[in-house]
Write a protein that holds these residues in place. Structure first.
Motif, PDB file in Angstrom:
ATOM      1  N   ALA A  30      50.143   8.221  86.244  1.00 47.42           N
ATOM      2  CA  ALA A  30      48.944   9.503  86.379  1.00 47.42           C
ATOM      3  C   ALA A  30      49.655  10.467  87.157  1.00 47.42           C
ATOM      4  O   ALA A  30      50.081  11.674  86.061  1.00 47.42           O
ATOM      5  N   PHE A  31      50.482  10.717  87.043  1.00 46.23           N
ATOM      6  CA  PHE A  31      51.092  11.995  88.490  1.00 46.23           C
ATOM      7  C   PHE A  31      52.118  12.477  87.414  1.00 46.23           C
ATOM      8  O   PHE A  31      51.981  14.079  87.031  1.00 46.23           O
ATOM      9  N   LEU A  32      52.487  11.107  87.072  1.00 43.31           N
ATOM     10  CA  LEU A  32      53.808  11.462  86.218  1.00 43.31           C
ATOM     11  C   LEU A  32      53.981  12.038  84.658  1.00 43.31           C
ATOM     12  O   LEU A  32      54.008  13.015  84.340  1.00 43.31           O
ATOM     13  N   LYS A  33      52.484  11.982  84.266  1.00 42.42           N
ATOM     14  CA  LYS A  33      52.002  12.575  82.893  1.00 42.42           C
ATOM     15  C   LYS A  33      51.072  13.853  82.791  1.00 42.42           C
ATOM     16  O   LYS A  33      51.352  13.839  82.158  1.00 42.42           O
ATOM     17  N   GLU A  34      50.769  13.746  83.689  1.00 47.34           N
ATOM     18  CA  GLU A  34      50.027  15.469  84.143  1.00 47.34           C
ATOM     19  C   GLU A  34      51.396  15.951  84.387  1.00 47.34           C
ATOM     20  O   GLU A  34      51.238  17.441  83.739  1.00 47.34           O
ATOM     21  N   LEU A  35      52.402  15.694  85.427  1.00 45.17           N
ATOM     22  CA  LEU A  35      53.738  16.292  85.267  1.00 45.17           C
ATOM     23  C   LEU A  35      54.411  16.601  84.272  1.00 45.17           C
ATOM     24  O   LEU A  35      53.992  18.214  83.653  1.00 45.17           O
ATOM     25  N   LYS A  36      54.141  15.733  83.090  1.00 42.70           N
ATOM     26  CA  LYS A  36      55.169  15.521  81.213  1.00 42.70           C
ATOM     27  C   LYS A  36      54.102  16.592  80.455  1.00 42.70           C
ATOM     28  O   LYS A  36      55.146  16.953  79.570  1.00 42.70           O
ATOM     29  N   ARG A  37      52.942  17.061  81.553  1.00 42.57           N
ATOM     30  CA  ARG A  37      51.881  18.052  80.229  1.00 42.57           C
ATOM     31  C   ARG A  37      52.828  19.439  80.308  1.00 42.57           C
ATOM     32  O   ARG A  37      52.474  20.325  79.118  1.00 42.57           O
ATOM     33  N   ARG A  38      53.764  19.710  81.225  1.00 43.44           N
ATOM     34  CA  ARG A  38      54.305  20.543  81.605  1.00 43.44           C
ATOM     35  C   ARG A  38      55.555  20.688  80.545  1.00 43.44           C
ATOM     36  O   ARG A  38      56.654  19.661  80.540  1.00 43.44           O
ATOM     37  N   LYS A  39      55.292  20.814  79.373  1.00 46.67           N
ATOM     38  CA  LYS A  39      56.575  21.227  78.378  1.00 46.67           C
ATOM     39  C   LYS A  39      58.347  21.292  78.714  1.00 46.67           C
ATOM     40  O   LYS A  39      58.420  20.321  78.492  1.00 46.67           O
ATOM     41  N   LYS A  40      58.083  21.656  79.733  1.00 47.40           N
ATOM     42  CA  LYS A  40      59.481  21.761  80.437  1.00 47.40           C
ATOM     43  C   LYS A  40      59.702  20.413  81.316  1.00 47.40           C
ATOM     44  O   LYS A  40      61.232  20.282  81.330  1.00 47.40           O
ATOM     45  N   PHE A  41      59.325  20.031  81.386  1.00 46.99           N
ATOM     46  CA  PHE A  41      59.197  18.808  82.258  1.00 46.99           C
ATOM     47  C   PHE A  41      60.031  17.468  81.620  1.00 46.99           C
ATOM     48  O   PHE A  41      60.093  16.381  81.799  1.00 46.99           O
ATOM     49  N   ALA A  42      58.722  17.769  80.468  1.00 44.31           N
ATOM     50  CA  ALA A  42      58.390  16.568  79.224  1.00 44.31           C
ATOM     51  C   ALA A  42      59.837  16.186  78.818  1.00 44.31           C
ATOM     52  O   ALA A  42      60.509  15.214  78.514  1.00 44.31           O
ATOM     53  N   LYS A  43      60.480  17.336  79.147  1.00 35.69           N
ATOM     54  CA  LYS A  43      62.093  17.996  78.246  1.00 35.69           C
ATOM     55  C   LYS A  43      63.145  17.590  79.218  1.00 35.69           C
ATOM     56  O   LYS A  43      64.571  17.325  78.954  1.00 35.69           O
ATOM     57  N   ALA A  44      62.781  16.503  80.233  1.00 35.48           N
ATOM     58  CA  ALA A  44      63.708  16.407  81.317  1.00 35.48           C
ATOM     59  C   ALA A  44      64.418  15.205  80.570  1.00 35.48           C
ATOM     60  O   ALA A  44      63.774  14.459  80.260  1.00 35.48           O
ATOM     61  N   THR A  45      65.489  15.447  81.199  1.00 37.29           N
ATOM     62  CA  THR A  45      66.769  14.187  81.333  1.00 37.29           C
ATOM     63  C   THR A  45      66.491  13.006  81.722  1.00 37.29           C
ATOM     64  O   THR A  45      66.258  12.137  81.591  1.00 37.29           O
ATOM     65  N   HIS A  46      65.735  13.612  83.080  1.00 32.23           N
ATOM     66  CA  HIS A  46      65.545  12.282  83.866  1.00 32.23           C
ATOM     67  C   HIS A  46      63.859  12.810  85.170  1.00 32.23           C
ATOM     68  O   HIS A  46      64.342  14.446  85.801  1.00 32.23           O
ATOM     69  N   ASN A  47      63.192  12.143  84.670  1.00 34.69           N
ATOM     70  CA  ASN A  47      62.367  12.232  86.144  1.00 34.69           C
ATOM     71  C   ASN A  47      62.310  11.103  86.443  1.00 34.69           C
ATOM     72  O   ASN A  47      61.112   9.892  86.912  1.00 34.69           O
ATOM     73  N   THR A  48      63.760  11.220  87.831  1.00 33.59           N
ATOM     74  CA  THR A  48      63.335  10.010  88.934  1.00 33.59           C
ATOM     75  C   THR A  48      61.896  10.297  89.844  1.00 33.59           C
ATOM     76  O   THR A  48      61.767  11.030  90.575  1.00 33.59           O
ATOM     77  N   TRP A  49      61.571   8.959  90.031  1.00 36.54           N
ATOM     78  CA  TRP A  49      60.789   9.133  91.381  1.00 36.54           C
ATOM     79  C   TRP A  49      60.092   7.658  92.277  1.00 36.54           C
ATOM     80  O   TRP A  49      60.501   6.470  91.522  1.00 36.54           O
ATOM     81  N   ALA A  50      59.420   7.773  93.593  1.00 35.51           N
ATOM     82  CA  ALA A  50      59.547   6.961  94.351  1.00 35.51           C
ATOM     83  C   ALA A  50      58.132   7.132  94.725  1.00 35.51           C
ATOM     84  O   ALA A  50      57.681   8.374  95.093  1.00 35.51           O
ATOM     85  N   CYS A  51      57.553   6.109  95.691  1.00 35.66           N
ATOM     86  CA  CYS A  51      56.465   5.810  96.500  1.00 35.66           C
ATOM     87  C   CYS A  51      56.474   4.798  97.482  1.00 35.66           C
ATOM     88  O   CYS A  51      56.542   3.448  96.750  1.00 35.66           O
ATOM     89  N   LEU A  52      56.019   5.296  98.617  1.00 31.87           N
ATOM     90  CA  LEU A  52      56.071   4.009  99.605  1.00 31.87           C
ATOM     91  C   LEU A  52      54.113   4.090  99.400  1.00 31.87           C
ATOM     92  O   LEU A  52      53.505   4.461 100.359  1.00 31.87           O
ATOM     93  N   THR A  53      53.636   2.747  98.815  1.00 33.31           N
ATOM     94  CA  THR A  53      52.238   2.710  99.521  1.00 33.31           C
ATOM     95  C   THR A  53      51.737   1.432 100.258  1.00 33.31           C
ATOM     96  O   THR A  53      52.741   0.779 100.908  1.00 33.31           O
ATOM     97  N   ASP A  54      50.612   1.470 100.565  1.00 28.63           N
ATOM     98  CA  ASP A  54      50.168  -0.145 101.483  1.00 28.63           C
ATOM     99  C   ASP A  54      50.169  -1.225 100.513  1.00 28.63           C
ATOM    100  O   ASP A  54      50.771  -2.119 101.459  1.00 28.63           O
ATOM    101  N   ASP A  55      50.516  -1.376  99.177  1.00 31.12           N
ATOM    102  CA  ASP A  55      50.865  -2.215  98.672  1.00 31.12           C
ATOM    103  C   ASP A  55      52.411  -2.629  98.749  1.00 31.12           C
ATOM    104  O   ASP A  55      53.132  -3.598  97.804  1.00 31.12           O
ATOM    105  N   GLY A  56      53.200  -1.690  98.432  1.00 30.07           N
ATOM    106  CA  GLY A  56      54.427  -1.906  98.678  1.00 30.07           C
ATOM    107  C   GLY A  56      55.264  -0.524  98.162  1.00 30.07           C
ATOM    108  O   GLY A  56      54.937   0.715  98.133  1.00 30.07           O
TER     109      GLY A  56
END
Length: 117
Positions: A30-56
């Protein structure tokens, strides 16, 4: 959502970093989807991400092989849990080799310093 734009530039490639609260994979997407609502980020070559959650750990390279693991390792080292960090790259036409990982690390470091995590 916190976004730091135009933080690194190297041989035409430009980087940004963003992040926010994240408890699970659904929230990360959902965060990534919201970020990509900005056209600039939707057109980016890479949107790499990570998150350390309680589930892993969660991560995505988005075509920038190994970059998700770099972000995840930094989150583990800083014990930054339940925060998704996205490093965005707009490819500038020249391969950066191993420097791209240094730029990902620097972007994550900048985000963590600016967010107080």
């Amino acid at each position: 959502m916190k976004v730091l734009e135009n933080i690194i530039s190297d041989r035409g490639s430009r980087y940004a970093v963003s992040g926010g609260p994240c408890q699970n994979e659904t929230e990360a997407k959902a965060f990534l989807k919201e970020l990509k609502r900005r056209k600039k980020f939707a057109k980016a070559t890479h949107n790499t991400w990570a998150c350390l959650t309680d589930d892993g750990p969660l991560k995505s390279d988005d075509g920038e092989s190994g970059a998700g693991m770099v972000i995840l390792r930094m989150l583990e080292r800083e014990e930054a849990r339940n925060t998704v960090i996205v490093v965005t790259r707009w490819y500038g036409g020249k391969h950066l080799g191993g420097d791209r990982f240094r730029h990902v690390q620097e972007a994550v470091r900048m985000f963590l310093e600016n967010s107080g995590s």
